[in-house]
Design a protein around this motif. Structure first.
Motif, PDB file in Angstrom:
ATOM      1  N   ALA A  69      -2.006 -30.694 -57.926  1.00  0.00           N
ATOM      2  CA  ALA A  69      -3.414 -30.313 -57.788  1.00  0.00           C
ATOM      3  C   ALA A  69      -3.632 -28.990 -58.518  1.00  0.00           C
ATOM      4  CB  ALA A  69      -3.803 -30.168 -56.321  1.00  0.00           C
ATOM      5  N   ASN A  70      -4.793 -28.855 -59.106  1.00  0.00           N
ATOM      6  CA  ASN A  70      -5.175 -27.578 -59.715  1.00  0.00           C
ATOM      7  C   ASN A  70      -5.528 -26.594 -58.618  1.00  0.00           C
ATOM      8  OD1 ASN A  70      -4.935 -28.649 -62.326  1.00  0.00           O
ATOM      9  ND2 ASN A  70      -7.039 -29.409 -62.272  1.00  0.00           N
ATOM     10  N   TYR A  71      -5.316 -25.310 -58.918  1.00  0.00           N
ATOM     11  CA  TYR A  71      -5.710 -24.270 -57.975  1.00  0.00           C
ATOM     12  C   TYR A  71      -6.274 -23.067 -58.728  1.00  0.00           C
ATOM     13  CZ  TYR A  71      -1.538 -21.539 -59.171  1.00  0.00           C
ATOM     14  OH  TYR A  71      -0.586 -20.807 -59.838  1.00  0.00           O
ATOM     15  N   ALA A  72      -7.100 -22.323 -58.016  1.00  0.00           N
ATOM     16  CA  ALA A  72      -7.562 -21.009 -58.467  1.00  0.00           C
ATOM     17  C   ALA A  72      -7.479 -20.091 -57.258  1.00  0.00           C
ATOM     18  CB  ALA A  72      -8.998 -21.068 -58.987  1.00  0.00           C
ATOM     19  N   VAL A  73      -6.924 -18.913 -57.465  1.00  0.00           N
ATOM     20  CA  VAL A  73      -6.825 -17.933 -56.397  1.00  0.00           C
ATOM     21  C   VAL A  73      -7.661 -16.718 -56.807  1.00  0.00           C
ATOM     22  CG1 VAL A  73      -5.305 -16.489 -54.993  1.00  0.00           C
ATOM     23  CG2 VAL A  73      -4.499 -18.710 -55.827  1.00  0.00           C
ATOM     24  N   PHE A  74      -8.569 -16.337 -55.916  1.00  0.00           N
ATOM     25  CA  PHE A  74      -9.400 -15.161 -56.135  1.00  0.00           C
ATOM     26  C   PHE A  74      -8.882 -14.045 -55.248  1.00  0.00           C
ATOM     27  CE2 PHE A  74     -11.825 -18.881 -57.153  1.00  0.00           C
ATOM     28  CZ  PHE A  74     -12.478 -18.536 -58.325  1.00  0.00           C
ATOM     29  N   ARG A  75      -8.972 -12.808 -55.754  1.00  0.00           N
ATOM     30  CA  ARG A  75      -8.484 -11.661 -54.989  1.00  0.00           C
ATOM     31  C   ARG A  75      -9.625 -10.673 -54.803  1.00  0.00           C
ATOM     32  NH1 ARG A  75      -3.546  -7.936 -57.001  1.00  0.00           N
ATOM     33  NH2 ARG A  75      -4.984  -7.514 -58.696  1.00  0.00           N
ATOM     34  N   THR A  76      -9.735 -10.171 -53.583  1.00  0.00           N
ATOM     35  CA  THR A  76     -10.723  -9.148 -53.274  1.00  0.00           C
ATOM     36  C   THR A  76     -10.001  -7.959 -52.666  1.00  0.00           C
ATOM     37  OG1 THR A  76     -12.362 -10.869 -52.815  1.00  0.00           O
ATOM     38  CG2 THR A  76     -12.870  -8.628 -52.065  1.00  0.00           C
ATOM     39  N   LYS A  77      -9.990  -6.852 -53.407  1.00  0.00           N
ATOM     40  CA  LYS A  77      -9.469  -5.605 -52.850  1.00  0.00           C
ATOM     41  C   LYS A  77     -10.596  -4.928 -52.086  1.00  0.00           C
ATOM     42  CE  LYS A  77      -5.698  -4.634 -55.983  1.00  0.00           C
ATOM     43  NZ  LYS A  77      -4.981  -3.579 -56.673  1.00  0.00           N
ATOM     44  N   LEU A  78     -10.222  -4.183 -51.067  1.00  0.00           N
ATOM     45  CA  LEU A  78     -11.229  -3.506 -50.255  1.00  0.00           C
ATOM     46  C   LEU A  78     -12.082  -2.603 -51.132  1.00  0.00           C
ATOM     47  CD1 LEU A  78      -8.939  -2.576 -47.225  1.00  0.00           C
ATOM     48  CD2 LEU A  78     -10.288  -4.653 -47.592  1.00  0.00           C
ATOM     49  N   SER A  79     -13.379  -2.655 -50.954  1.00  0.00           N
ATOM     50  CA  SER A  79     -14.353  -1.834 -51.695  1.00  0.00           C
ATOM     51  C   SER A  79     -14.364  -2.115 -53.198  1.00  0.00           C
ATOM     52  CB  SER A  79     -14.103  -0.339 -51.454  1.00  0.00           C
ATOM     53  OG  SER A  79     -14.152  -0.050 -50.083  1.00  0.00           O
TER      54      SER A  79
END
Length: 162
Positions: A108-118
């Protein structure tokens, strides 16, 4: 174009659920859940696409047992120092390439998004999972999960599982 193997609807649904549960677990931050998706001798590798396609064994991360996965969890929770961040997986529908009574080969294809605080959310890692899934008394588990990422450039540290 290849044709999908004959398989029961219940098995396909269980594989789809395994993928969804895995994504939810690694996005939750409850790292103790992660090793439980694998059999005892399960393999997890994060490998660049170029190395995978050329048959090179070098992987960015390589774990060859559930015990090694648990060691990584300990490292994440107790010893690694890094800027905390959230991650969110978006996983495509699994394609099952081979189906046997107790063993499946899927991707399966995947995409991972990252959110750092602020900070704003960024695309962190994109690629495909190449999996061997086996039936166990506890349900379907990964015997092998290759996370083959597309970009040759990755952040200087990958802390959390992909």
């Amino acid at each position: 174009m290849s044709t999908a193997p004959e398989m029961r609807f219940e098995d396909h649904l269980a594989i789809t659920r395994l993928y969804a549960d895995y994504a939810q677990a690694v996005d939750s931050g409850d790292w103790d859940l992660w090793p439980e998706f694998f059999i005892e001798e399960g393999v997890y590798k994060l490998i660049p696409r170029e190395n995978h396609e050329r048959g090179f064994p070098l992987a960015t991360l390589s774990f060859e047992s559930k015990g090694m996965l648990k060691d990584r969890v300990y490292g994440i929770k107790e010893t690694l120092f890094h800027d905390p961040y959230y991650q969110r997986h978006v996983v495509g529908a699994p394609l099952v390439h081979k189906a046997e009574a107790d063993r499946f080969e899927a991707e399966a294809n995947y995409a991972v998004f990252r959110t750092k605080l602020s900070k704003e959310t960024t695309v962190f890692n994109v690629g495909r999972y190449i999996d061997v899934i086996v039936r166990t008394p506890q349900g379907l588990k990964f015997a092998s999960r290759l996370c083959v990422y597309d970009s040759e450039m990755i952040p200087n540290s990958i802390i959390y599982p992909i």
